[in-house]
Design an enzyme around this catalytic site. Structure first.
Site, PDB file in Angstrom:
ATOM      1  N   CYS A  62      75.577  12.646  54.137  1.00 15.90           N
ATOM      2  CA  CYS A  62      74.461  13.262  54.913  1.00 15.90           C
ATOM      3  C   CYS A  62      74.246  14.871  55.407  1.00 15.90           C
ATOM      4  O   CYS A  62      73.268  16.465  55.011  1.00 15.90           O
ATOM      5  CB  CYS A  62      73.962  12.481  56.211  1.00 15.90           C
ATOM      6  SG  CYS A  62      73.562  10.225  54.783  1.00 15.90           S
ATOM      7  N   LYS A 109      63.908  12.468  57.447  1.00 13.58           N
ATOM      8  CA  LYS A 109      64.347  11.711  57.085  1.00 13.58           C
ATOM      9  C   LYS A 109      65.382  13.558  56.876  1.00 13.58           C
ATOM     10  O   LYS A 109      66.270  13.425  57.730  1.00 13.58           O
ATOM     11  CB  LYS A 109      65.007  11.356  56.091  1.00 13.58           C
ATOM     12  CG  LYS A 109      66.098  10.995  55.654  1.00 13.58           C
ATOM     13  CD  LYS A 109      67.030  10.118  56.432  1.00 13.58           C
ATOM     14  CE  LYS A 109      68.668  10.561  56.640  1.00 13.58           C
ATOM     15  NZ  LYS A 109      68.794   9.723  55.453  1.00 13.58           N
TER      16      LYS A 109
HETATM   17  N1  LIG Z   1      75.978   6.963  51.769  1.00 16.47           N
HETATM   18  C1  LIG Z   1      75.190   6.942  53.720  1.00 16.47           C
HETATM   19  O1  LIG Z   1      75.808   7.984  54.861  1.00 16.47           O
HETATM   20  C2  LIG Z   1      73.669   7.362  53.186  1.00 16.47           C
HETATM   21  C3  LIG Z   1      72.977   7.665  54.406  1.00 16.47           C
HETATM   22  C4  LIG Z   1      71.868   7.565  54.219  1.00 16.47           C
HETATM   23  C5  LIG Z   1      70.993   7.790  53.148  1.00 16.47           C
HETATM   24  N2  LIG Z   1      71.873   8.036  51.726  1.00 16.47           N
HETATM   25  C6  LIG Z   1      71.013   8.335  51.420  1.00 16.47           C
HETATM   26  O2  LIG Z   1      70.725   7.468  49.639  1.00 16.47           O
HETATM   27  C7  LIG Z   1      71.358   7.732  48.856  1.00 16.47           C
HETATM   28  C8  LIG Z   1      72.152   7.336  47.363  1.00 16.47           C
HETATM   29  O3  LIG Z   1      73.258   7.016  48.641  1.00 16.47           O
HETATM   30  P1  LIG Z   1      75.219   6.400  48.273  1.00 16.47           P
HETATM   31  O4  LIG Z   1      75.972   6.458  49.349  1.00 16.47           O
HETATM   32  O5  LIG Z   1      74.561   4.938  48.342  1.00 16.47           O
HETATM   33  O6  LIG Z   1      75.699   6.745  47.002  1.00 16.47           O
HETATM   34  P2  LIG Z   1      76.737   6.219  46.250  1.00 16.47           P
HETATM   35  O7  LIG Z   1      77.309   7.492  45.444  1.00 16.47           O
HETATM   36  O8  LIG Z   1      77.643   5.120  46.920  1.00 16.47           O
HETATM   37  O9  LIG Z   1      75.904   5.559  44.821  1.00 16.47           O
HETATM   38  C9  LIG Z   1      74.966   6.202  44.296  1.00 16.47           C
HETATM   39  C10 LIG Z   1      75.064   5.370  42.940  1.00 16.47           C
HETATM   40  O10 LIG Z   1      74.392   5.418  42.198  1.00 16.47           O
HETATM   41  C11 LIG Z   1      74.772   5.319  40.301  1.00 16.47           C
HETATM   42  N3  LIG Z   1      73.903   6.140  39.603  1.00 16.47           N
HETATM   43  C12 LIG Z   1      74.166   7.299  40.268  1.00 16.47           C
HETATM   44  N4  LIG Z   1      73.437   7.703  38.636  1.00 16.47           N
HETATM   45  C13 LIG Z   1      72.388   6.791  38.370  1.00 16.47           C
HETATM   46  C14 LIG Z   1      70.830   6.678  37.684  1.00 16.47           C
HETATM   47  N5  LIG Z   1      70.471   8.009  36.740  1.00 16.47           N
HETATM   48  N6  LIG Z   1      70.875   5.222  37.196  1.00 16.47           N
HETATM   49  C15 LIG Z   1      71.242   4.289  38.001  1.00 16.47           C
HETATM   50  N7  LIG Z   1      72.598   4.270  39.064  1.00 16.47           N
HETATM   51  C16 LIG Z   1      73.564   5.981  39.085  1.00 16.47           C
HETATM   52  C17 LIG Z   1      76.049   5.448  40.991  1.00 16.47           C
HETATM   53  O11 LIG Z   1      76.516   4.918  39.678  1.00 16.47           O
HETATM   54  C18 LIG Z   1      76.284   5.138  42.037  1.00 16.47           C
HETATM   55  O12 LIG Z   1      76.692   3.152  42.118  1.00 16.47           O
HETATM   56  C19 LIG Z   1      72.176   9.840  48.906  1.00 16.47           C
HETATM   57  O13 LIG Z   1      71.392  10.637  47.880  1.00 16.47           O
HETATM   58  C20 LIG Z   1      70.799   9.566  50.302  1.00 16.47           C
HETATM   59  O14 LIG Z   1      70.270  10.165  49.878  1.00 16.47           O
HETATM   60  C21 LIG Z   1      73.140   7.862  52.234  1.00 16.47           C
END
Ligand SMILES: NC(=O)c1ccc[n+]([C@@H]2O[C@H](COP(=O)([O-])OP(=O)(O)OC[C@H]3O[C@@H](n4cnc5c(N)ncnc54)[C@H](O)[C@@H]3O)[C@@H](O)[C@H]2O)c1
Length: 419
Positions: free
Chosen positions: A282, A228
């Protein structure tokens, strides 16, 4: 039903039959679609989030993530059917679940080091509710080595042993904002890498049910983590090449977009596009997971991409100067504020850097983006939204037809910046 230690086919059968309970930690842009798709494919899903508003909204069958086709319908249907619920209690969810999936963000701190606090917090609450036979899957993008070096020891504070009592695998989320449901369900295969063979086997059984393109098992969790990160680094370096080529093309009076379009007709050439920089959750983040003294090219690519906003503003200054004007005191609208066209996301958006440079040079800056409300423009960019009033200058960072709706005397597009 516990799945660690079972053959993949048996895991798939149990998952489809509703006999596997999955807890998904983090109900954000990636986690909510994943939870909804797991439920749609038959699992009983408990979504966990620290944000009570998110939990309450999911429990009412509402989707709080904008711009994701099919997600609203999936959430509504599966909450109504009783297959998807949400809670803030991560420990209780772990006690009830057989599979725990982690999708909370890892961001960068001020020194550009990965901030693992959310990940650690989730691991601690899972450890509080884990049982023998559980399977923990991490979808969050991680610095290579984190699953075995950080996550496993945290989970082992439960008294259980990773690779003996419970399974652990890294299964990176490769989806793109704006098409997450489609990507999860099989726009491309799922990568899985367990810390042992049995973890990989159980993870294959789960993701085979979810992803119609199937699963690619890799040697171990660290390999999966690196896959990734490598995807993100490839795109960052590629964009840096396009940006440098744009600077070279300029010196030769050549249109770099024409060059790239023609060059990419050769099957081994896949040049990306130049621009004001690289944004989103990302691509500007993951290179920092691996940058050290051995990664000179990757570090330089980051610097090149981050420098584009400064270059753009210097060029803007030249263009104004040619017309006898100065940036200081000029009214300039920055158009196209999201990090890429068509996606409502301003995280690490290059527009913010462009705005900072312009303000520093004394310009009076406005923002415009049809995907953002006036309040979102104020809070995410720190500028006043352009609200139909006429400005002298507008600089358009990306297309989408924004430029057509702007009431500006002079509109500058990227092509002119690089000309
Ligand atoms: N956004 C993208 O385009 C993307 C694409 C591929 C992969 N990702 C991966 O996904 C991960 C998450 O991204 P996202 O866009 O979903 O983030 P986001 O900010 O939209 O959502 C994260 C969620 O996690 C919750 N959270 C934070 N700490 C927590 C805890 N201790 N316990 C439970 N919930 C908790 C937050 O309240 C929030 O609702 C990224 O760090 C990345 O590794 C993201």
């Amino acid at each position: 039903m516990k799945v660690y230690g079972l053959p993949a086919d048996e895991v798939s059968r149990l998952f489809r039959g509703g006999e596997v309970c999955v807890a998904v930690y983090g109900l954000g842009k990636m986690g909510l679609p994943l939870a909804a798709v797991f439920a749609e494919r038959g699992a009983r899903v408990i979504g966990v989030d620290i944000n009570p508003r998110v939990v309450e909204s999911v429990n009412r069958g509402l989707n709080h993530i904008e711009g994701e086709p099919k997600l609203g319908e999936l959430v509504r249907r599966n909450v109504r059917a009783g297959r998807l619920t949400a809670t803030t209690d991560g420990e209780a969810a772990a006690r009830e679940a057989d599979v725990m999936v982690i999708l909370v963000p890892v961001v960068l701190d001020a020194e550009k080091r990965p901030d693992l606090r959310a990940l650690r917090a989730v691991c601690t609450s899972i450890a509080g509710g884990m049982e023998k036979g559980d399977l923990v899957l991490i979808e969050t993008t991680l610095p290579p080595g984190t699953t075995s070096g950080v996550v496993a020891p945290l989970l082992e504070s439960s008294g259980l042993r990773a690779g003996e009592d419970f399974g652990l695998a890294h299964c990176p989320e490769r989806a793109m904002t704006g098409r997450v449901v489609e990507d999860i369900m099989g726009a491309y295969p799922k990568i899985v890498g367990g810390i042992d063979r049995r973890s990989t086997e159980a993870a294959i059984g789960i993701y085979r049910v979810v992803n119609s393109r199937g699963v690619i098992p890799v040697t171990n969790a660290t390999t999966a983590e690196m896959v990734k990160v490598a995807e993100g680094v490839y795109r960052d370096v590629n964009i840096a090449i396009a940006n440098e080529l744009a600077l070279v093309a300029r010196k030769h009076g050549v249109d770099v977009w024409e060059v790239i379009k023609a060059a990419n007709t050769q099957p081994y050439c896949n040049l990306h596009m130049p621009g004001a920089g690289v944004g989103g959750h990302c691509i500007p983040v993951y290179p920092w997971f691996i940058i050290d003294e051995d990664t000179r090219l990757i570090r330089t690519a980051r610097e090149v991409n981050d420098s584009m906003s400064g270059f753009l503003v210097s060029r803007l200054e030249d263009i104004l100067r040619r017309e006898g004007e100065r940036l200081e005191g000029s009214e300039i609208a920055v158009v196209g504020l999201t990090y890429r066209p068509g996606v409502k996301e301003t995280y690490h958006s290059p527009a913010r850097l462009v705005i900072e440079h312009l303000k520093r040079r004394g310009a009076r800056v406005y923002g415009y983006d049809p995907l953002l409300s006036e309040e979102e423009i104020r809070s995410s960019m720190g500028v006043e939204p352009l609200n139909g009033e006429r400005v002298k200058w507008a600089v358009c960072l990306h297309g989408n037809g924004h430029e057509l709706r702007i009431n500006a005397e002079r509109k500058i597009e990227l092509r002119q910046i690089f000309a």
